[in-house]
Design an enzyme around this catalytic site. Sequence first.
Site, PDB file in Angstrom:
ATOM      1  N   PHE A 122      33.613  36.842  39.508  1.00 28.99           N
ATOM      2  CA  PHE A 122      35.011  37.272  39.504  1.00 28.99           C
ATOM      3  C   PHE A 122      35.153  38.799  39.417  1.00 28.99           C
ATOM      4  O   PHE A 122      36.195  39.296  39.040  1.00 28.99           O
ATOM      5  CB  PHE A 122      35.805  36.588  38.383  1.00 28.99           C
ATOM      6  CG  PHE A 122      36.109  35.148  38.675  1.00 28.99           C
ATOM      7  CD1 PHE A 122      37.330  34.765  39.200  1.00 28.99           C
ATOM      8  CD2 PHE A 122      35.156  34.167  38.445  1.00 28.99           C
ATOM      9  CE1 PHE A 122      37.605  33.434  39.489  1.00 28.99           C
ATOM     10  CE2 PHE A 122      35.412  32.839  38.736  1.00 28.99           C
ATOM     11  CZ  PHE A 122      36.644  32.471  39.261  1.00 28.99           C
ATOM     12  N   GLY A 173      40.172  43.068  45.543  1.00 31.76           N
ATOM     13  CA  GLY A 173      40.928  42.592  46.691  1.00 31.76           C
ATOM     14  C   GLY A 173      42.415  42.763  46.488  1.00 31.76           C
ATOM     15  O   GLY A 173      42.860  43.600  45.687  1.00 31.76           O
ATOM     16  N   CYS A 226      46.905  27.873  40.223  1.00 26.39           N
ATOM     17  CA  CYS A 226      46.487  27.873  38.814  1.00 26.39           C
ATOM     18  C   CYS A 226      46.729  29.194  38.102  1.00 26.39           C
ATOM     19  O   CYS A 226      47.498  29.256  37.143  1.00 26.39           O
ATOM     20  CB  CYS A 226      45.014  27.487  38.712  1.00 26.39           C
ATOM     21  SG  CYS A 226      44.674  25.787  39.197  1.00 26.39           S
TER      22      CYS A 226
END
Length: 442
Positions: free
Chosen positions: A252, A256, A263
Amino acid sequence: MRIAVVGTGYVGLVTGACLAEFGMFVTCVDIDEKKIEMLNRGEIPIYEPGLDVIVEKNSKAGRLRFTTDIEEAVKNNLVIFIAVGTPPKEDGSADLTYVENVAKNIANYMNGYKVIVNKSTVPVGTGQKVKKIIRNIVGEKYKFDVVSNPEFLREGAAVNDFMRPDRIVIGAESDEAVAIMKDIYSAHYLGEAPFVVTNIETAEMIKYASNAFLALKITFINEVANLCDLVGADVHKVAKAMGMDGRISPKFLHPGPGYGGSCFPKDTLALCNIAKEHGYQFKVVEAAIDVNEKQKLRMVDKIMGLLGVEKKGGSLDGKVISILGLAFKPNTDDMRESPAIVIINELLKYGAKIKVFDPIAMDNAKKIFGDKVEYCTDEYETVHNTDCLAIVTEWNQFRKLDMERIGGLMREKNLADLRNIYEPSKMRKLGFNYICVGRSKI
């Protein structure tokens, strides 16, 4: 073991199909008659790699069936999973209407001891609420247990995540319920996945805390990337070095245009709302929510800057921009909270003409954008006669495009690589006016 799963969305359908794959008899229930008809015809209403094969196999074997008859499902099964939606309300809190309705139905049709399992992502305290709803209806006539068993399924990898979980969380109040849940899962995973057994409230918190922390990691590396753009550092090298630290891990840490999906946006808002209800302000998660929304808009600034247009008072009239990738992540058709939606809508506001392509999500895109954009059949049609290409979702098929051909098809060779798929130096050598996230000066 006979199991009912109420709700046939991502969580419910994957849960039901995978439990059947391991030999259990599973009844999936939904109030949506059209969806049940589709499933009984062998059609899968969601895109999830590998799910269609498992559903077909176990339906034919008689281990997996679909129905709208919740009375029959409750009466004939020992364990009942609740896997219905908990959409956000306007204030960000989770709407528990569907969960509460299922609890009432279970109570109305109960005919003996049942284990009611909350698989839906629900606020802390929901398990006790479900318990109270059922108890108010059945009184002391039947014994039952309520369990919190949160899911940790990634869209696009949900089948694998269910088959090979990092951990299995069981929140329960009785040894009997814990034993039944362990029986269900130990049969599948042969004891390889660790169990975390705790009370209901802790299990409910684990789910929200996990998703919020992952959202924080994404937001943090995006902030680092933004600063790297300003100071001339390389966010990829920064993230790689950070990830080598065992306390951090590399997962993670990919910059970006911001997180999306069903979620993280919903669960971070719900966690902040839970905190507010208890008189606490969860400032770090609130900040992540704010930064994530701004990150999407920052991508618009990048694209406009690439085209030499100032956002304040500027116009994109006459500019044609191609967008590759619409889903919030690869391997799904889900566009909920996708950064692409914000980016496209903002560019449209400034007068740009938009051409789009996504390998899977085009049908969902048409529901969102209607005739506001032009839908293309592949990557190369999308860039034909355009002034800028923006890569928004990192589908594998976008990683090795014929960039010489791409450049030759474009009217102007402007490339906004919002997922850092390509090497900046190589793209510039090919004549592209190139920007990315956190490596724009490399």
